[in-house]
Design a protein around this motif. Structure first.
Motif, PDB file in Angstrom:
ATOM      1  N   LEU A 218       0.806  -1.232   0.000  1.00 53.83           N
ATOM      2  CA  LEU A 218       0.000   0.000   0.000  1.00 53.83           C
ATOM      3  C   LEU A 218       0.833   1.272   0.000  1.00 53.83           C
TER       4      LEU A 218
ATOM      5  N   LEU B 170      -2.692   6.004   4.768  1.00 46.79           N
ATOM      6  CA  LEU B 170      -3.999   5.483   5.155  1.00 46.79           C
ATOM      7  C   LEU B 170      -4.554   6.276   6.334  1.00 46.79           C
TER       8      LEU B 170
ATOM      9  N   GLN C  27      -9.180   3.574   7.465  1.00 51.31           N
ATOM     10  CA  GLN C  27      -8.663   2.624   6.481  1.00 51.31           C
ATOM     11  C   GLN C  27      -7.763   1.584   7.133  1.00 51.31           C
TER      12      GLN C  27
ATOM     13  N   ARG D   9      -9.945  -0.906   8.774  1.00 50.94           N
ATOM     14  CA  ARG D   9     -10.523  -1.849   7.800  1.00 50.94           C
ATOM     15  C   ARG D   9      -9.501  -2.882   7.339  1.00 50.94           C
ATOM     16  N   GLN D  10      -8.238  -2.486   7.208  1.00 45.55           N
ATOM     17  CA  GLN D  10      -7.198  -3.450   6.821  1.00 45.55           C
ATOM     18  C   GLN D  10      -6.999  -4.492   7.924  1.00 45.55           C
TER      19      GLN D  10
ATOM     20  N   TYR E  37      -9.808  -6.874   7.804  1.00 49.67           N
ATOM     21  CA  TYR E  37      -9.598  -7.832   6.709  1.00 49.67           C
ATOM     22  C   TYR E  37      -8.696  -8.980   7.173  1.00 49.67           C
TER      23      TYR E  37
END
Length: 111
Positions: A13, A19, A23, A26-27, A30
């Motif tokens: 990334l 980020l 974000q 959210r990573q 994941y």
């Protein structure tokens, strides 16, 4: 066609703008959703030739929420503010690191 400005890139990334906290969350979600095991690593340098980073504590085998992971990132950052800090995701079936991304750079801040 314009080329990117010459600057050091870091991990997965790295070609995106930094980020946001949302974000990053959210990573981490994941990583947890995929069943990967999150871990936090830090190093004074992010030189691409440095392959070994120091692990912050043990991998977070029992982590069930993003807040657990991000709390450990904050603890690592408090103790090592002048180090690069990254989150990695390990696949316990393939027995390897699947992804990693920087969440803190010295002089910059995240979490």
């Amino acid at each position: 066609m314009k080329t990117l400005p010459k600057e050091r890139r870091y991990e997965t990334l790295s070609y995106l703008p930094p980020l946001t906290d949302a974000q990053i969350t959210r990573q981490v979600q994941y990583i947890l959703d995929q069943g990967y095991i999150p871990a936090i690593e830090f190093n004074e340098d992010s030189d691409p030739t440095v392959y070994y980073w120091t692990m912050w504590k043990l991998p977070l085998f029992g982590a069930r929420s993003t807040q657990e992971v991000l709390s450990e990132v904050q603890a690592c950052r408090s103790e090592y503010p002048n180090c690069f800090i990254r989150i990695v995701g390990f696949d316990n079936v393939k027995q390897c690191q699947i992804l990693s991304f920087i969440v803190h750079k010295p002089g910059g801040s995240r979490f």
